[in-house]
Enzyme design. Structure first.
Site, PDB file in Angstrom:
ATOM      1  N   HIS A 202       0.831  -1.207   0.000  1.00 58.54           N
ATOM      2  CA  HIS A 202       0.000   0.000   0.000  1.00 58.54           C
ATOM      3  C   HIS A 202       0.869   1.263   0.000  1.00 58.54           C
ATOM      4  CE1 HIS A 202      -3.232  -2.791   0.948  1.00 58.54           C
ATOM      5  NE2 HIS A 202      -4.108  -1.805   0.871  1.00 58.54           N
TER       6      HIS A 202
ATOM      7  N   HIS B 269       1.513  -3.602   9.280  1.00 56.32           N
ATOM      8  CA  HIS B 269       2.939  -3.535   8.969  1.00 56.32           C
ATOM      9  C   HIS B 269       3.698  -2.913  10.125  1.00 56.32           C
ATOM     10  CE1 HIS B 269       2.685  -4.655   4.687  1.00 56.32           C
ATOM     11  NE2 HIS B 269       1.561  -3.963   4.665  1.00 56.32           N
TER      12      HIS B 269
END
Length: 274
Positions: A194, A236
């Site tokens: 992303h 993440h």
């Protein structure tokens, strides 16, 4: 005369008796055994002393053996210590910033909003939207821009998948695997796809679309919010997002270098124009 002779004989016997006793006392020190008894005595002495000691082998200078792996681990290099310290700080900061990782987290109420941001940076909406715009476009210039955007998105997907497959870093332990449309490599964390996509699209849009200043600021903020949301949702670690932003920014330079045009790729433009 007779008495003197008796006294002399007595003194002689006394002298012989004294010498005999002295000889008797010194006899054990001076006796040398011979024959079978001497051999038995020598064998007993040798058995008490043990086997004979072989002569020492000549000393040759040899290099010291290499250190075992355990000893090497006990003496890590400065780079190894710095890397482990960085990873420890990364894990600590990622866990502290994962405030939307679950509904019961500190900012659990903002989790639905963060998931909307997550979808806005997903690759599937961008691929479908770009392909749809490419099909509906009547302008050659617009088709050229959209075709290169599609090429950039595909290149981003391939590169991120390859890096994730090589590094194989697991996602944070506090992450909930409820992500939007995942594939096999999405179980890995490094780098953030992303964040890579957000940086790539942001730089692409700023270079090829004429936008007002407020809209340009919004595009930059969108890219940053997408990266931050990955840590807040627990998807993440911080280093995954930072490297993803850097990778996406650098990937745009590759797209510019390989820019597709009617001259460089006439077959593609003929396909889309038909």
């Amino acid at each position: 005369m007779q008495s003197a002779a008796l006294a002399g004989s007595r003194s002689t016997r006394r002298g012989n008796g004294g010498n005999g006793s002295a000889a008797t006392r010194l006899a054990p020190d001076r006796v040398f055994l011979q024959g079978p008894r001497a051999a038995q005595t020598a064998a007993g002495v040798q058995s008490c002393q043990g086997p004979p000691i072989p002569p020492a082998a000549p000393c040759h200078a040899e290099p010291p053996p290499p250190l075992p792996e355990d000893c090497m681990r006990l003496n890590p290099s400065f780079a190894g210590i710095a890397l482990r310290s960085l990873l420890a700080v990364d894990l600590w900061a990622s866990k502290r910033l994962g405030v939307c990782a679950a509904e019961g987290s500190a900012w659990g109420g903002a989790r639905p909003l963060m998931k909307v941001v997550e979808v806005s940076g997903h690759g599937l909406p961008w691929l479908l939207g770009t392909a749809y715009g490419l099909c509906q476009s009547d302008s050659a210039a617009t088709r050229e821009v959209l075709l290169n955007l599609l090429f950039a998105l595909l290149l981003d997907l391939v590169l991120v998948a390859v890096v994730k497959g090589l590094v194989k870093r697991r996602r944070p332990t506090h992450n909930k695997m409820d992500m939007f449309v995942t594939i096999s490599v999405d179980k890995y964390s490094f780098p953030s796809g992303h964040a890579t996509r957000a940086a790539l699209v942001c730089r692409f849009v700023l270079h090829h679309l004429v936008l007002a200043v407020p809209l340009r600021v919004l595009v930059v903020l969108w890219a940053l919010i997408v990266g931050i949301s990955r840590v807040m949702l627990g998807r993440h670690n911080v280093t995954d997002v930072l490297f993803g932003l850097f990778l996406g920014y650098a990937l745009y330079s590759v797209v510019e270098y390989c820019w597709l045009s009617p001259l460089s790729a006439p077959a593609l433009f003929a396909l889309w124009s038909s």
